[in-house]
Design an enzyme around this catalytic site. Structure first.
Site: not given
Length: 198
Positions: A167, A39, A121, A157
């Protein structure tokens, strides 16, 4: 790989800064953890280096602190790891548990990606290049994960929730990550024909 770069039996990475999130649950019994979902995130969008991501993932974000936060008010989300622009690695949820990162999602015929994936992330925006330190930290993290679990799929994602998420986005260099890790290109969703990734 040094001991400090290894993931313990408890699912926590030794050299990551540990910031436990309450936003997690158990994985289904006998689940193979074989997928990583990448992400991108920044709070507020395009602003780096603050503690807003940490506050979001630990349910401590002041929703009134920025106009954008009203759009995500009440969100209870997390990821297993966050990689800051500097390459610093934060961990919020044990890999043995189910972080709340992918939402409604499906990959290669399997729904509910949170059940069988690790959420990572990267601090950044979809259309802004990521930092060398982030790719290097991500490559090391993938190696550590693969030492303990059969990671064979690395998707964005955008691949597991197409049309809903975009993303890590166009600025993420899938080829660079593949070259850095030496993993087969077939493991990377971002290197596949779009018609083959659904």
């Amino acid at each position: 790989m040094s001991d400090s770069q290894a993931i313990g039996q408890d699912g926590w990475l030794q050299h990551a800064r540990r910031i436990p999130s309450p936003n997690f649950g158990p994985r289904p019994a006998d689940t193979d953890i074989n997928t990583v979902v990448i992400h991108s995130i920044s709070l507020p969008p395009g602003i780096y280096g603050g503690d807003e991501i940490e506050r979001l993932f630990t349910n401590r974000l002041d929703w009134s602190a920025h106009p954008y936060f009203e759009q995500i008010r009440g969100a209870e989300v997390s990821a297993h790891f966050v990689i800051r622009r500097t390459g610093e690695l934060l961990q919020f949820v044990s890999v043995r548990d189910r972080a709340w990162h992918a939402g409604r999602s499906s990959w290669q015929g399997r729904d509910n990606c949170n059940d069988y994936s690790v959420g990572i992330e990267l601090e950044g925006l979809e259309d802004t290049p990521f930092e060398t330190a982030q790719y290097e930290a991500l490559g090391t993290l993938l190696d550590a994960l693969s030492q303990r679990w059969p990671i064979t799929q690395i998707a964005g994602h955008e691949h597991v929730a197409p049309g809903r998420k975009r993303d890590p986005g166009s600025a993420f260099d899938w080829g660079r990550l593949q070259a850095l890790t030496g993993r087969p290109a077939a493991q990377f969703a971002g290197l596949q024909n779009p018609s083959q990734t659904a």
